[in-house]
Motif scaffolding. Structure first.
Motif, PDB file in Angstrom:
ATOM      1  N   VAL A 115       0.839  -1.205   0.000  1.00 22.77           N
ATOM      2  CA  VAL A 115       0.000   0.000   0.000  1.00 22.77           C
ATOM      3  C   VAL A 115       0.869   1.249   0.000  1.00 22.77           C
ATOM      4  O   VAL A 115       0.617   2.203  -0.749  1.00 22.77           O
ATOM      5  CB  VAL A 115      -0.970  -0.012   1.206  1.00 22.77           C
ATOM      6  N   LEU A 116       1.914   1.267   0.808  1.00 26.41           N
ATOM      7  CA  LEU A 116       2.780   2.445   0.890  1.00 26.41           C
ATOM      8  C   LEU A 116       3.533   2.674  -0.422  1.00 26.41           C
ATOM      9  O   LEU A 116       3.629   3.812  -0.905  1.00 26.41           O
ATOM     10  CB  LEU A 116       3.761   2.302   2.054  1.00 26.41           C
ATOM     11  N   HIS A 117       4.064   1.605  -1.006  1.00 20.17           N
ATOM     12  CA  HIS A 117       4.776   1.742  -2.282  1.00 20.17           C
ATOM     13  C   HIS A 117       3.822   2.217  -3.384  1.00 20.17           C
ATOM     14  O   HIS A 117       4.184   3.074  -4.192  1.00 20.17           O
ATOM     15  CB  HIS A 117       5.443   0.422  -2.694  1.00 20.17           C
ATOM     16  N   ASN A 118       2.615   1.669  -3.404  1.00 22.52           N
ATOM     17  CA  ASN A 118       1.639   2.088  -4.408  1.00 22.52           C
ATOM     18  C   ASN A 118       1.250   3.549  -4.225  1.00 22.52           C
ATOM     19  O   ASN A 118       1.083   4.282  -5.203  1.00 22.52           O
ATOM     20  CB  ASN A 118       0.392   1.201  -4.358  1.00 22.52           C
ATOM     21  N   PHE A 119       1.092   4.003  -2.976  1.00 21.15           N
ATOM     22  CA  PHE A 119       0.745   5.405  -2.733  1.00 21.15           C
ATOM     23  C   PHE A 119       1.886   6.319  -3.166  1.00 21.15           C
ATOM     24  O   PHE A 119       1.664   7.378  -3.750  1.00 21.15           O
ATOM     25  CB  PHE A 119       0.400   5.648  -1.260  1.00 21.15           C
ATOM     26  N   ASN A 120       3.112   5.907  -2.886  1.00 24.19           N
ATOM     27  CA  ASN A 120       4.264   6.715  -3.304  1.00 24.19           C
ATOM     28  C   ASN A 120       4.324   6.844  -4.821  1.00 24.19           C
ATOM     29  O   ASN A 120       4.690   7.897  -5.345  1.00 24.19           O
ATOM     30  CB  ASN A 120       5.572   6.106  -2.782  1.00 24.19           C
TER      31      ASN A 120
END
Length: 158
Positions: free
Chosen positions: A64-69
């Protein structure tokens, strides 16, 4: 050692947008859950802590964090796909509707039964009631059954 997964620095507008998603009572639970993970990361929580708080795996939090970045707010919203292909062809649907909505006397039973058996066998699982309900709901004028009742079972006046 792997690089620590953390969300990029977010702007005030992005933070307000995340809070709006979390405070809103409507919307997708998936979006809410992802926004919660991003906001916790923005508040300097590490991945194992976020995983414990959100009751999910550390790998999911990292994703989720990588996708948001990479994608920003677009990554928060689920992208649902089409799903399973229809079990009936349009020709089979038309045939079932025609047979089901006609008078029993109009059909030769010796021809009717094998046709329905073939439909069932070619389809695997037949859902004629659902098909007829959808046909009635999508019709511009209510379909009439042979006994004069409409799709909902109520007798209509002619």
């Amino acid at each position: 050692m792997a690089e620590r997964a953390q969300v990029r620095p977010i702007t005030n507008e992005e933070g307000n947008g995340l809070l709006r998603i979390l405070r809103r009572g409507t919307g997708s639970v998936v979006t809410w859950h992802r926004a919660q993970m991003v906001l916790l990361s923005a508040q300097a929580m590490d991945v194992p802590q976020i995983a414990r708080v959100t009751f999910t795996s550390e790998d999911r939090v990292r994703d989720v964090l990588h996708n948001f970045n990479a994608d920003g707010f677009e990554s928060l919203y689920p992208r649902y796909k089409g799903g399973r292909p229809p079990k009936f062809t349009e020709q089979q649907r038309d045939e079932i509707k025609r047979i089901a909505l006609s008078r029993p006397e109009d059909h030769d039973v010796s021809r009717l039964l094998p046709a329905l058996v073939l439909l069932v066998r070619s389809d695997g699982q037949i859902r004629v009631a659902e098909l007829l309900r959808n046909a009635c709901a999508s019709s511009s004028r209510p379909l009439q059954r042979y006994d004069g009742r409409g799709c909902d079972g109520v007798t209509s006046r002619r």
